[in-house]
Enzyme design. Structure first.
Site, PDB file in Angstrom:
ATOM      1  N   VAL A  16     -19.727 -36.641  33.212  1.00 36.20           N
ATOM      2  CA  VAL A  16     -21.110 -36.833  33.661  1.00 36.20           C
ATOM      3  C   VAL A  16     -21.981 -35.848  32.878  1.00 36.20           C
ATOM      4  O   VAL A  16     -21.770 -34.627  32.944  1.00 36.20           O
ATOM      5  CB  VAL A  16     -21.257 -36.607  35.180  1.00 36.20           C
ATOM      6  CG1 VAL A  16     -22.707 -36.793  35.596  1.00 36.20           C
ATOM      7  CG2 VAL A  16     -20.351 -37.555  35.964  1.00 36.20           C
ATOM      8  N   ASP A  43     -17.065 -33.175  45.466  1.00 34.16           N
ATOM      9  CA  ASP A  43     -16.658 -34.055  44.377  1.00 34.16           C
ATOM     10  C   ASP A  43     -16.016 -35.313  44.967  1.00 34.16           C
ATOM     11  O   ASP A  43     -15.218 -35.245  45.897  1.00 34.16           O
ATOM     12  CB  ASP A  43     -15.651 -33.325  43.472  1.00 34.16           C
ATOM     13  CG  ASP A  43     -15.446 -34.038  42.149  1.00 34.16           C
ATOM     14  OD1 ASP A  43     -15.877 -33.492  41.117  1.00 34.16           O
ATOM     15  OD2 ASP A  43     -14.863 -35.138  42.148  1.00 34.16           O
ATOM     16  N   ILE A  44     -16.373 -36.462  44.382  1.00 33.15           N
ATOM     17  CA  ILE A  44     -15.881 -37.745  44.907  1.00 33.15           C
ATOM     18  C   ILE A  44     -14.382 -37.919  44.638  1.00 33.15           C
ATOM     19  O   ILE A  44     -13.721 -38.704  45.329  1.00 33.15           O
ATOM     20  CB  ILE A  44     -16.696 -38.906  44.276  1.00 33.15           C
ATOM     21  CG1 ILE A  44     -16.650 -40.144  45.163  1.00 33.15           C
ATOM     22  CG2 ILE A  44     -16.238 -39.216  42.859  1.00 33.15           C
ATOM     23  CD1 ILE A  44     -17.656 -41.216  44.749  1.00 33.15           C
ATOM     24  N   ASN A  63     -17.184 -28.135  32.365  1.00 31.36           N
ATOM     25  CA  ASN A  63     -16.644 -28.850  31.220  1.00 31.36           C
ATOM     26  C   ASN A  63     -17.759 -29.196  30.239  1.00 31.36           C
ATOM     27  O   ASN A  63     -18.887 -29.471  30.649  1.00 31.36           O
ATOM     28  CB  ASN A  63     -15.956 -30.138  31.688  1.00 31.36           C
ATOM     29  CG  ASN A  63     -14.758 -29.862  32.578  1.00 31.36           C
ATOM     30  OD1 ASN A  63     -14.065 -28.870  32.391  1.00 31.36           O
ATOM     31  ND2 ASN A  63     -14.511 -30.729  33.544  1.00 31.36           N
ATOM     32  N   HIS A  82     -22.683 -29.303  35.464  1.00 38.00           N
ATOM     33  CA  HIS A  82     -22.240 -29.074  36.835  1.00 38.00           C
ATOM     34  C   HIS A  82     -21.100 -28.073  36.827  1.00 38.00           C
ATOM     35  O   HIS A  82     -20.225 -28.113  35.955  1.00 38.00           O
ATOM     36  CB  HIS A  82     -21.798 -30.377  37.502  1.00 38.00           C
ATOM     37  CG  HIS A  82     -20.900 -31.220  36.664  1.00 38.00           C
ATOM     38  ND1 HIS A  82     -21.364 -32.016  35.634  1.00 38.00           N
ATOM     39  CD2 HIS A  82     -19.550 -31.384  36.687  1.00 38.00           C
ATOM     40  CE1 HIS A  82     -20.342 -32.637  35.068  1.00 38.00           C
ATOM     41  NE2 HIS A  82     -19.216 -32.261  35.681  1.00 38.00           N
ATOM     42  N   HIS A 127     -17.865 -27.031  38.596  1.00 37.75           N
ATOM     43  CA  HIS A 127     -16.827 -27.416  39.555  1.00 37.75           C
ATOM     44  C   HIS A 127     -16.404 -26.153  40.304  1.00 37.75           C
ATOM     45  O   HIS A 127     -16.221 -25.095  39.676  1.00 37.75           O
ATOM     46  CB  HIS A 127     -15.581 -27.930  38.837  1.00 37.75           C
ATOM     47  CG  HIS A 127     -15.738 -29.250  38.152  1.00 37.75           C
ATOM     48  ND1 HIS A 127     -15.351 -30.429  38.726  1.00 37.75           N
ATOM     49  CD2 HIS A 127     -16.225 -29.571  36.928  1.00 37.75           C
ATOM     50  CE1 HIS A 127     -15.580 -31.427  37.883  1.00 37.75           C
ATOM     51  NE2 HIS A 127     -16.112 -30.939  36.778  1.00 37.75           N
TER      52      HIS A 127
HETATM   53  P1  DGP Z   1     -16.723 -33.829  34.666  1.00 37.79           P
HETATM   54  O1  DGP Z   1     -15.513 -34.614  34.294  1.00 37.79           O
HETATM   55  O2  DGP Z   1     -16.552 -32.337  34.469  1.00 37.79           O
HETATM   56  O3  DGP Z   1     -17.976 -34.368  34.026  1.00 37.79           O
HETATM   57  O4  DGP Z   1     -16.850 -34.006  36.224  1.00 37.79           O
HETATM   58  C1  DGP Z   1     -17.594 -35.001  36.846  1.00 37.79           C
HETATM   59  C2  DGP Z   1     -17.204 -34.993  38.294  1.00 37.79           C
HETATM   60  O5  DGP Z   1     -18.177 -35.725  39.008  1.00 37.79           O
HETATM   61  C3  DGP Z   1     -15.868 -35.651  38.576  1.00 37.79           C
HETATM   62  O6  DGP Z   1     -14.957 -34.678  39.077  1.00 37.79           O
HETATM   63  C4  DGP Z   1     -16.163 -36.691  39.629  1.00 37.79           C
HETATM   64  C5  DGP Z   1     -17.571 -36.371  40.077  1.00 37.79           C
HETATM   65  N1  DGP Z   1     -18.375 -37.532  40.378  1.00 37.79           N
HETATM   66  C6  DGP Z   1     -18.647 -38.568  39.530  1.00 37.79           C
HETATM   67  N2  DGP Z   1     -19.424 -39.470  40.136  1.00 37.79           N
HETATM   68  C7  DGP Z   1     -19.662 -38.990  41.382  1.00 37.79           C
HETATM   69  C8  DGP Z   1     -20.405 -39.477  42.495  1.00 37.79           C
HETATM   70  O7  DGP Z   1     -21.022 -40.544  42.481  1.00 37.79           O
HETATM   71  N3  DGP Z   1     -20.409 -38.710  43.623  1.00 37.79           N
HETATM   72  C9  DGP Z   1     -19.743 -37.519  43.693  1.00 37.79           C
HETATM   73  N4  DGP Z   1     -19.819 -36.853  44.842  1.00 37.79           N
HETATM   74  N5  DGP Z   1     -19.043 -37.023  42.657  1.00 37.79           N
HETATM   75  C10 DGP Z   1     -19.000 -37.756  41.527  1.00 37.79           C
END
Ligand code: DGP
Length: 122
Positions: A96, A30-31, A87, A100, A102
């Site tokens: 997003v 996660d970023i 989520n 996914h 987590h």
């Molecule tokens: P959610 O809020 O449950 O939809 O989590 C989305 C997650 O995705 C959030 O923790 C950050 C991660 N994320 C968003 N954009 C990127 C990206 O470009 N790269 C990576 N590695 N993670 C990302």
């Protein structure tokens, strides 16, 4: 459904720290990590939310947990434990719209997840 950033990661159009890949799924860091270990497991099939999962997706969605456990083991957090979270929509904190899982670990996690306790639960 419109394409999300996760489709771009699957297609290698943007970079991510990929931890695992097979025909059906991808795991990457996660970023914006919320724990010492925080990675995401996604299906390659773009499904927007948990509400959009169909019976045909049952095996695929189960596979995400299999991948989560395998990568958690490789990351050294399996024995102490970790949390998986998916989520859904605004109140679930989804940002997003490509499902996914987590996977969070490496530290004792708190519970529950909300910061403002709802009045009816005080
Ligand atoms: P959610 O809020 O449950 O939809 O989590 C989305 C997650 O995705 C959030 O923790 C950050 C991660 N994320 C968003 N954009 C990127 C990206 O470009 N790269 C990576 N590695 N993670 C990302």
């Amino acid at each position: 459904m419109s394409e999300t950033i996760f489709t771009k990661i699957i297609n290698r159009e943007i970079d991510a720290e990929i931890l695992y890949e097979d025909e059906q799924a991808l795991a990457f860091k996660d970023i914006n990590p919320q724990a010492p270990v925080h990675f995401l497991v996604i299906p390659k099939k773009a499904i927007a939310t948990i509400n959009d999962i169909t019976k045909q997706d049952r095996e695929l969605v189960g596979h995400l947990s299999v991948v989560a456990a395998k990568v958690a083991d490789e990351m050294g957090i399996a024995e102490e434990g970790y949390r998986t979270v998916m989520n859904c929509n605004e109140f679930g904190g989804q940002s997003v719209y490509h499902i996914h899982l987590h996977v969070l670990g490496g530290k004792l996690l708190g519970w529950p997840p909300y910061t403002d306790k709802p009045k009816n639960l005080e």
